[in-house]
Design a protein around this motif. Sequence first.
Motif, PDB file in Angstrom:
ATOM      1  N   LEU A  48      -0.843  -1.711   4.693  1.00 41.80           N
ATOM      2  CA  LEU A  48      -1.861  -2.671   4.257  1.00 41.80           C
ATOM      3  C   LEU A  48      -1.760  -2.929   2.759  1.00 41.80           C
ATOM      4  N   GLU A  49      -1.531  -1.882   1.979  1.00 43.80           N
ATOM      5  CA  GLU A  49      -1.373  -2.040   0.531  1.00 43.80           C
ATOM      6  C   GLU A  49      -0.209  -2.979   0.215  1.00 43.80           C
ATOM      7  N   THR A  50       0.905  -2.737   0.870  1.00 46.00           N
ATOM      8  CA  THR A  50       2.103  -3.543   0.634  1.00 46.00           C
ATOM      9  C   THR A  50       1.899  -4.986   1.076  1.00 46.00           C
ATOM     10  N   ALA A 102     -13.052  -5.587   6.714  1.00 44.28           N
ATOM     11  CA  ALA A 102     -13.953  -5.959   5.613  1.00 44.28           C
ATOM     12  C   ALA A 102     -13.615  -5.179   4.347  1.00 44.28           C
ATOM     13  N   GLU A 103     -13.247  -3.928   4.498  1.00 45.64           N
ATOM     14  CA  GLU A 103     -12.903  -3.097   3.342  1.00 45.64           C
ATOM     15  C   GLU A 103     -11.629  -3.608   2.667  1.00 45.64           C
ATOM     16  N   ILE A 104     -10.665  -4.033   3.439  1.00 48.83           N
ATOM     17  CA  ILE A 104      -9.426  -4.566   2.867  1.00 48.83           C
ATOM     18  C   ILE A 104      -9.722  -5.878   2.141  1.00 48.83           C
ATOM     19  N   VAL A 105     -10.564  -6.717   2.709  1.00 52.97           N
ATOM     20  CA  VAL A 105     -10.987  -7.958   2.038  1.00 52.97           C
ATOM     21  C   VAL A 105     -11.719  -7.622   0.736  1.00 52.97           C
ATOM     22  N   ARG A 106     -12.642  -6.654   0.794  1.00 50.65           N
ATOM     23  CA  ARG A 106     -13.424  -6.255  -0.389  1.00 50.65           C
ATOM     24  C   ARG A 106     -12.504  -5.770  -1.525  1.00 50.65           C
ATOM     25  N   ARG A 107     -11.413  -5.172  -1.177  1.00 49.44           N
ATOM     26  CA  ARG A 107     -10.475  -4.659  -2.180  1.00 49.44           C
ATOM     27  C   ARG A 107      -9.576  -5.751  -2.753  1.00 49.44           C
ATOM     28  N   GLY A 108      -9.816  -6.986  -2.349  1.00 54.20           N
ATOM     29  CA  GLY A 108      -9.101  -8.103  -2.947  1.00 54.20           C
ATOM     30  C   GLY A 108      -7.826  -8.510  -2.235  1.00 54.20           C
ATOM     31  N   ALA A 109      -7.804  -8.375  -0.924  1.00 55.89           N
ATOM     32  CA  ALA A 109      -6.613  -8.720  -0.139  1.00 55.89           C
ATOM     33  C   ALA A 109      -6.170 -10.153  -0.405  1.00 55.89           C
ATOM     34  N   LYS A 110      -4.871 -10.304  -0.473  1.00 54.60           N
ATOM     35  CA  LYS A 110      -4.258 -11.636  -0.659  1.00 54.60           C
ATOM     36  C   LYS A 110      -3.371 -11.913   0.551  1.00 54.60           C
ATOM     37  N   ILE A 141      -5.374   1.427  -2.313  1.00 55.44           N
ATOM     38  CA  ILE A 141      -6.235   2.371  -1.605  1.00 55.44           C
ATOM     39  C   ILE A 141      -5.842   3.765  -2.091  1.00 55.44           C
ATOM     40  N   PRO A 142      -6.589   4.309  -3.042  1.00 57.48           N
ATOM     41  CA  PRO A 142      -6.273   5.642  -3.548  1.00 57.48           C
ATOM     42  C   PRO A 142      -6.316   6.687  -2.434  1.00 57.48           C
ATOM     43  N   ASP A 143      -5.542   7.740  -2.587  1.00 56.06           N
ATOM     44  CA  ASP A 143      -5.503   8.805  -1.576  1.00 56.06           C
ATOM     45  C   ASP A 143      -6.896   9.315  -1.224  1.00 56.06           C
ATOM     46  N   THR A 144      -7.768   9.393  -2.222  1.00 56.19           N
ATOM     47  CA  THR A 144      -9.125   9.905  -1.990  1.00 56.19           C
ATOM     48  C   THR A 144      -9.963   8.970  -1.116  1.00 56.19           C
ATOM     49  N   ASP A 145      -9.539   7.731  -0.965  1.00 59.16           N
ATOM     50  CA  ASP A 145     -10.282   6.760  -0.162  1.00 59.16           C
ATOM     51  C   ASP A 145      -9.780   6.672   1.279  1.00 59.16           C
TER      52      ASP A 145
END
Length: 91
Positions: free
Chosen positions: A56-58, A82-90, A64-68
């Motif tokens: 997902l990061e790539t 929703a969390e991926i969108v909230r983190r600014g997904a493009k 997404i830090p390891d702690t998350d």
Amino acid sequence: MSTSVLEDEIREFVLGTVIDEMNILMSRDGITDESPVTVGGLDLDSLSLIELTLRLETRFGVEIPDTDIEPLASLTLRSLVAEIVRRGAKA
């Protein structure tokens, strides 16, 4: 791109990755937005969840830090998207 289109793209990416690439689920049968990410839903164990978050990061340019990662295990498919969108997904 509208949020719903981006959400659909992320949802399809997650399901495609889990079914076609990671071979965790055999089909989408019974999987809904309310399905848990772990047992009884997408059935991701901790290592599979780490692999999915890296993908997902790539793919969507989020961090997404390891702690998350561990808290993601308590989410539903809808909440994960929703969390991926909230983190600014493009797209």
